[in-house]
Design an enzyme around this catalytic site. Sequence first.
Site, PDB file in Angstrom:
ATOM      1  N   HIS A 200       4.989  -3.166   5.191  1.00 30.54           N
ATOM      2  CA  HIS A 200       4.841  -4.498   4.594  1.00 30.54           C
ATOM      3  C   HIS A 200       4.690  -5.602   5.622  1.00 30.54           C
ATOM      4  CE1 HIS A 200       5.727  -2.404   0.863  1.00 30.54           C
ATOM      5  NE2 HIS A 200       4.929  -3.310   0.377  1.00 30.54           N
ATOM      6  N   ASP A 466       1.410   3.837  -1.390  1.00 30.39           N
ATOM      7  CA  ASP A 466       2.467   4.787  -1.751  1.00 30.39           C
ATOM      8  C   ASP A 466       1.887   6.110  -2.219  1.00 30.39           C
ATOM      9  OD1 ASP A 466       4.948   3.558  -1.180  1.00 30.39           O
ATOM     10  OD2 ASP A 466       4.570   2.140  -2.780  1.00 30.39           O
ATOM     11  N   ARG A 476       5.099   6.193   5.152  1.00 33.15           N
ATOM     12  CA  ARG A 476       4.079   5.203   5.502  1.00 33.15           C
ATOM     13  C   ARG A 476       4.498   4.284   6.637  1.00 33.15           C
ATOM     14  NH1 ARG A 476       4.021   1.242   0.146  1.00 33.15           N
ATOM     15  NH2 ARG A 476       3.352  -0.439   1.486  1.00 33.15           N
ATOM     16  N   CYS A 513      -5.167  -1.540  -5.576  1.00 31.92           N
ATOM     17  CA  CYS A 513      -4.552  -2.687  -4.899  1.00 31.92           C
ATOM     18  C   CYS A 513      -3.837  -2.290  -3.626  1.00 31.92           C
ATOM     19  CB  CYS A 513      -3.628  -3.457  -5.840  1.00 31.92           C
ATOM     20  SG  CYS A 513      -2.238  -2.482  -6.425  1.00 31.92           S
TER      21      CYS A 513
END
Length: 592
Positions: A200, A466, A476, A513
């Site tokens: 993120h 994911d 990840r 997305c």
Amino acid sequence: MTDEAQKGELIYKGIPVSAGICQGKAFVLHKAQTHVPHYDVAEVDLPHQLQRFQQALVLTRQQIQEVQHKVSKALNAHEASIFDAHLLVLDDPTLIDSVNELIHAKKINVEAAFNEFVQKYTATLSAIDDAYLRERVADMRDVTSRIMNNLLGNLQHQALQELREPCIIIADDLSPSEVAVMDRKVVLGFGTDAGSKTSHMAIMARSLQTPAVVGLKDASLKVKSGAHVLLDGYNGSIVVNPTDQTLFQYGQLVRRQASIEEKLRAIQSLAAITLDGLKITLSANIGQTGDIQAVQEFGGEGVGLFRTEYLFLNRDTLPSEDEQCEAYRKVAAALKPAPVIIRTLDLGGDKFLPHLQIPVEMNPFLGWRAIRFCLEERAVFRAQLRAILRASAEGNVKIMYPMVSNHNELDQANALVELYKNELRAEKIAFDENLEIGVMIEIPSAAVSADMLAKRVKFFSLGTNDLIQYALAVDRLNERIAHLYEPTHPAVLRLIKWTTEAADRHGLWCGVCGEMAGDPYMTPLLLGLGARELSMAPPLLPRVKFLIRRLKMDDALELAKFALNCESGREILERSQALARRTAPSLFENQP
Ligand code: PEP
Ligand code: MG
């Protein structure tokens, strides 16, 4: 003179995660540093130092209790009782009193005071020849290193907030909340030892248009603060003490980029239509109301993913229903009639909230997160769903649930939405009666059972970040296994195809997305596999649009057909890249 100044140019290679070139002074941060900072503190700021110590103690207590809980489950109560001794250290009044006295007597920071106390205390106990006391010293060392880590982690956060001079951050790791507190005018770029393309913090760097490189291994231990650094977010490297020749080469690269950007600006207001007339919806991924301007500036046709968890970061309390409603309403009103897809809270993984006290888990990405958390923490979910419903009166709002693994979760969440709609009706509060609900397809079980989910929603959005990690069992965030994180793995492509086919059969639209959606190399493949909406960080939109406007769907379909019959992810990647390069060569001049 720094080591680097003596050695001349040094290059550290990593993974490019956010495009752009920047240069400036390095500001190096390292959480696991053994060096304990020592500085003078003004009289008025001394209480704040003690407060930081108390916070570190509370956090340490939580961490030890969680470890204790896990040990008692996995082993037995006796083994777990070992940690009682650790908890006793935290309760020892001598500890707090002594550190407090040192802070005030010497007017120094809490890390320095705490370090001084620990050194003295353990030295005294170690000098006594007694088995019991030796064990006490071991306990003490264990607990105090935890406290120190918590203090230093906290310090990193604070240091980032207090930066005033332009610099390039080099750190061992950065959390999303640390990226969130950075001032863009001051932080020119950042490089981290850890991290991956879909962490993120990398996602945020792209949204902020801050050049970033991750996976630099041990650069944060080698680069010195103050060194002159050039960071290349296209190819994934940092160059310490760049030579004149290197600076010249990078100057040319920046000029080429400027000419590509001019071409991109020219198509800003045009639609994303393939050469054979297929219209693709290009939406934006956002995390806060401040992103509205970027959505408009880069030509987003609405929001395909509003990551609402960023509204919950860097604060001590949860945002209220009203506060959330205001944020959602602002975005919906600014972008209407374009859709705004609001994803319900996706906490967990690498997004934590200290005040929610989510337990530390062995496998946080497989744990109590997202929809699982929301279905249990009803008050949190209720406030958010009511806020979204209320905001739907102001624009084209849609709800999307994250991390759904089976249709029962969907049924439960949908029932709650109905319940809260009834509450609002009774309270005579307006909302959109036709508000649509969709689901993220980001767990393999959701892709495989997409036909069951399709009956319960109006749209799908593939969360490839994911989906890839779960399909391939590749964390990840883990840079060591980043080479195994393969978006073009045949299994991933089959899951995508499975999902788009189920969507087609049930008359739903299916978008993407995850980060794949913003990578122009992947655009032909995703469209060939049936995606009809792509949602990405706003600055990435023009490049993807540029490619779509030059693409023939026949080529995309042929590529997808090849990919679904090919056994090698590498070969599929090469074919995809070749088609993208053939379609829009100028787009990839600076790409590796
Ligand atoms: C995804 O998993 O692809 C996604 C878009 O969600 P996030 O990156 O927020 O987990
Ligand atoms: Mg996800």
